[in-house]
Design an enzyme around this catalytic site. Sequence first.
Site, mmCIF file in Angstrom:
data_model
loop_
_atom_site.group_PDB
_atom_site.id
_atom_site.type_symbol
_atom_site.label_atom_id
_atom_site.label_comp_id
_atom_site.label_asym_id
_atom_site.label_seq_id
_atom_site.Cartn_x
_atom_site.Cartn_y
_atom_site.Cartn_z
ATOM 1 N N CYS A 2 -16.055 -6.047 13.267
ATOM 2 C CA CYS A 2 -16.469 -5.671 14.614
ATOM 3 C C CYS A 2 -16.641 -6.912 15.469
ATOM 4 O O CYS A 2 -16.682 -8.025 14.976
ATOM 5 C CB CYS A 2 -17.773 -4.884 14.558
ATOM 6 S SG CYS A 2 -17.707 -3.459 13.455
ATOM 7 N N ARG A 27 -10.838 -7.292 17.118
ATOM 8 C CA ARG A 27 -11.691 -7.182 15.935
ATOM 9 C C ARG A 27 -12.146 -5.746 15.687
ATOM 10 O O ARG A 27 -12.734 -5.456 14.654
ATOM 11 C CB ARG A 27 -12.918 -8.082 16.088
ATOM 12 C CG ARG A 27 -12.595 -9.563 16.125
ATOM 13 C CD ARG A 27 -13.866 -10.368 16.283
ATOM 14 N NE ARG A 27 -14.698 -10.292 15.099
ATOM 15 C CZ ARG A 27 -14.723 -11.193 14.126
ATOM 16 N NH1 ARG A 27 -13.924 -12.242 14.200
ATOM 17 N NH2 ARG A 27 -15.516 -11.059 13.104
ATOM 18 N N TRP A 74 -15.248 -1.432 14.603
ATOM 19 C CA TRP A 74 -14.281 -0.965 13.631
ATOM 20 C C TRP A 74 -15.093 -0.210 12.590
ATOM 21 O O TRP A 74 -15.925 -0.782 11.894
ATOM 22 C CB TRP A 74 -13.544 -2.139 12.988
ATOM 23 C CG TRP A 74 -12.403 -1.737 12.104
ATOM 24 C CD1 TRP A 74 -11.103 -1.515 12.476
ATOM 25 C CD2 TRP A 74 -12.451 -1.508 10.689
ATOM 26 N NE1 TRP A 74 -10.350 -1.167 11.384
ATOM 27 C CE2 TRP A 74 -11.141 -1.144 10.277
ATOM 28 C CE3 TRP A 74 -13.466 -1.558 9.726
ATOM 29 C CZ2 TRP A 74 -10.829 -0.861 8.951
ATOM 30 C CZ3 TRP A 74 -13.156 -1.258 8.413
ATOM 31 C CH2 TRP A 74 -11.856 -0.918 8.038
ATOM 32 N N ASN A 100 -22.303 -6.652 12.861
ATOM 33 C CA ASN A 100 -20.999 -6.784 12.203
ATOM 34 C C ASN A 100 -21.277 -6.926 10.717
ATOM 35 O O ASN A 100 -22.094 -7.755 10.324
ATOM 36 C CB ASN A 100 -20.276 -8.022 12.738
ATOM 37 C CG ASN A 100 -18.935 -8.243 12.068
ATOM 38 O OD1 ASN A 100 -18.404 -7.370 11.416
ATOM 39 N ND2 ASN A 100 -18.390 -9.442 12.235
ATOM 40 N N GLY A 101 -20.617 -6.115 9.888
ATOM 41 C CA GLY A 101 -20.822 -6.213 8.455
ATOM 42 C C GLY A 101 -21.313 -4.914 7.862
ATOM 43 O O GLY A 101 -21.140 -3.835 8.438
ATOM 44 N N GLU A 499 6.646 -8.502 3.229
ATOM 45 C CA GLU A 499 6.057 -8.780 4.544
ATOM 46 C C GLU A 499 6.741 -7.968 5.637
ATOM 47 O O GLU A 499 6.085 -7.463 6.555
ATOM 48 C CB GLU A 499 6.144 -10.281 4.841
ATOM 49 C CG GLU A 499 5.614 -10.703 6.204
ATOM 50 C CD GLU A 499 4.149 -10.414 6.425
ATOM 51 O OE1 GLU A 499 3.705 -10.502 7.592
ATOM 52 O OE2 GLU A 499 3.421 -10.080 5.458
ATOM 53 N N LYS A 503 4.741 -5.360 8.036
ATOM 54 C CA LYS A 503 4.741 -5.432 9.497
ATOM 55 C C LYS A 503 5.126 -4.087 10.105
ATOM 56 O O LYS A 503 4.526 -3.632 11.075
ATOM 57 C CB LYS A 503 5.715 -6.514 9.982
ATOM 58 C CG LYS A 503 5.209 -7.910 9.843
ATOM 59 C CD LYS A 503 4.032 -8.172 10.764
ATOM 60 C CE LYS A 503 2.958 -9.028 10.147
ATOM 61 N NZ LYS A 503 2.287 -8.594 8.966
ATOM 62 N N GLU A 506 2.270 -1.620 9.671
ATOM 63 C CA GLU A 506 1.097 -1.941 10.486
ATOM 64 C C GLU A 506 1.255 -1.499 11.938
ATOM 65 O O GLU A 506 0.321 -0.946 12.530
ATOM 66 C CB GLU A 506 0.824 -3.452 10.442
ATOM 67 C CG GLU A 506 0.230 -3.937 9.141
ATOM 68 C CD GLU A 506 0.014 -5.434 9.137
ATOM 69 O OE1 GLU A 506 -1.021 -5.878 8.621
ATOM 70 O OE2 GLU A 506 0.880 -6.174 9.637
ATOM 71 N N HIS A 522 15.601 0.942 -10.880
ATOM 72 C CA HIS A 522 14.598 1.322 -11.869
ATOM 73 C C HIS A 522 13.580 2.312 -11.297
ATOM 74 O O HIS A 522 12.425 2.326 -11.722
ATOM 75 C CB HIS A 522 13.891 0.069 -12.409
ATOM 76 C CG HIS A 522 14.814 -0.851 -13.144
ATOM 77 N ND1 HIS A 522 15.402 -0.539 -14.352
ATOM 78 C CD2 HIS A 522 15.292 -2.084 -12.813
ATOM 79 C CE1 HIS A 522 16.172 -1.525 -14.743
ATOM 80 N NE2 HIS A 522 16.125 -2.479 -13.826
ATOM 81 N N LYS A 621 -8.507 -7.481 12.985
ATOM 82 C CA LYS A 621 -7.937 -8.807 12.742
ATOM 83 C C LYS A 621 -8.659 -9.551 11.625
ATOM 84 O O LYS A 621 -8.037 -10.190 10.793
ATOM 85 C CB LYS A 621 -8.006 -9.620 14.042
ATOM 86 C CG LYS A 621 -7.303 -10.966 13.957
ATOM 87 C CD LYS A 621 -5.820 -10.785 13.798
ATOM 88 C CE LYS A 621 -5.086 -12.092 13.725
ATOM 89 N NZ LYS A 621 -3.689 -11.892 13.333
#
Length: 626
Positions: A2, A27, A74, A100-101, A499, A503, A506, A522, A621
Amino acid sequence: MCGIVGYIGTQAATDILLAGLEKLEYRGYDSAGIATIWEGEVNCVRAKGKLHNLRSKLEQIETPAQIGIGHTRWATHGKPEEYNAHPHLDTAKRVAVVQNGIIENYRELREELKAKGHIFISETDTEVIPHLIAEFLKNLPPSSSSSPFLEAIRQAVNHLRGAFAIAVVSADYPDELIVVRQQAPLVIGFGQGEFFCASDTPAIVAYTRAVLPLENGEIARLTPLGVEIYNFAGDRLKKQPRLLNFNPTMVEKQGFKHFMLKEIHEQPGVVRASLEAYFNPAESTESPINLGLPGDLYNDLEQIQILACGTSWHAALIGKYLLEQLAGISTQVHYASEYRYAPSPVTANTLIVGVTQSGETADTLAALTMEKERRQGKEPKYQARLLGITNRPESSLGHLVPHIISTLAGIEIGVAATKTFTAQLMAFYALALDLAARRQTVSKDTLEKIINGLRQIPKEIEATLESQERLTEQLAHEFAETKDFIFVGRGINFPIALEGALKLKEVSYIHAEGYPAGEMKHGPIALLDAKVPVVAIAIPGSVYEKVISNAQEAKARDSRLIGVTPVNDGEAAEIFNDLLPVSHVDELLSPILTVVPLQLLAYHIAARRGLDVDQPRNLAKSVTVE
């Protein structure tokens, strides 16, 4: 995860809080709110969703309050609804808190406070904090402290378990803003007759460059007269702010539609900055690399363990390839979130590397802390050798480990990492080459060839950006409705397949998976048909023919094939339906190039779908909770 911002001074707080929250919205953006103190009351305004919803509400309200706190959320505990938004108040609505946390023992505290008559209206862990502070305020003996508000908060935080940063204001103490740090980032800003706090520096850099990051277990009391710092025991501490080297234009879009696109285009500059910083040998001729690391960190090194999450984990996989193939050191890459609960056996002469863009990733910090603690007291060869790779050397990681490789990406606002991934790759190239030179596992001619190749990479990225921008934008039109993607690569480019898939997931919300190309047959090949495009990274070198062969297997199942390759004729031209050409470079250096078209493809597909590219749903982020 947050965002927190606070202000006390001579200006109207609301505008400063909103401006700060705009810089921190990367954030968290499930909800937002601010609380100010005016005419003896807490004025709290909150809104679900993006920050513009809160701004719309505040436009109907005018307050000249000169103290306040703000928050962009968040969600961890409780749905992203307005009643769960911060700030949270006590029952009497005299104390307001943003956090935050995570408060791990909030359930026990909540029940204790309910039994004492406190009324809760949210599902969050945060709400216990203002109630707990109010309870201690009520029970403080007269004249127990020069600041009863500070003392009540000090007592309250000593009853909290978890990782948190909080900011608190009270209608009964209108000239005090109290902030606390315990395992979650918080910085104080010093202005002319005004003071700021924030969970990240972009929120306050427009107002001041004089900052003081709080350490774990510290409380700061901000008043119009200055800042006082205390530990959780109540002892006054002596601290000095430092000047921040930061350019506010770094957090502007500068003509780009989104931060993500701007940051993709900044990658040539990131590589140049890394080359200038790392590939500038000191007076010693032992190595052509200068990372500022002591020689004893490398002495008798037998093994490297890398701890990382998300995109940093992908960078670490490329780091593993480089460290093993160039420096000849056995290297393991672990998800930090898993390593903490199933660590490797303690081995001798082992370098432990933590990789985190923000330097605040809770899982990575926790794993490094555990590794540090379990090696304490052991004989020298088993003791912790800790190294951090981060974009924020002033972060919690910088305080936790003794040695840092500072990646030089500058601040990254887009939630999906792009330029910071490239910066981490450059750090791993430098580390692997430094070790290779010191251990003499490659010749000087080979080292020189690789370094010269790296020096050509910035212009090759620029050429790729120039050729790919329109091409990927046009290609994106054809995949706006696609539901699944497969990315494949081999060798050093397998992590780029991972990656590229990440992307796309996301920012576009399309299901995508990355695989080693040889593993398709496989199992995953069962997924393939005309509706599932396959992106193959095919770079001439040790595995080129193998990737082409694997691509043919996919084409035989009617998949549309997209090739990221410098080869635009012959077999490649026949097999691939679409080409995303990159420059011819040595296979060892190719990941820095091959990731670029995949970033652009993800960006343009997301933009074409009308999605919020910079702030994808459910993501933040800086992941500061486990």
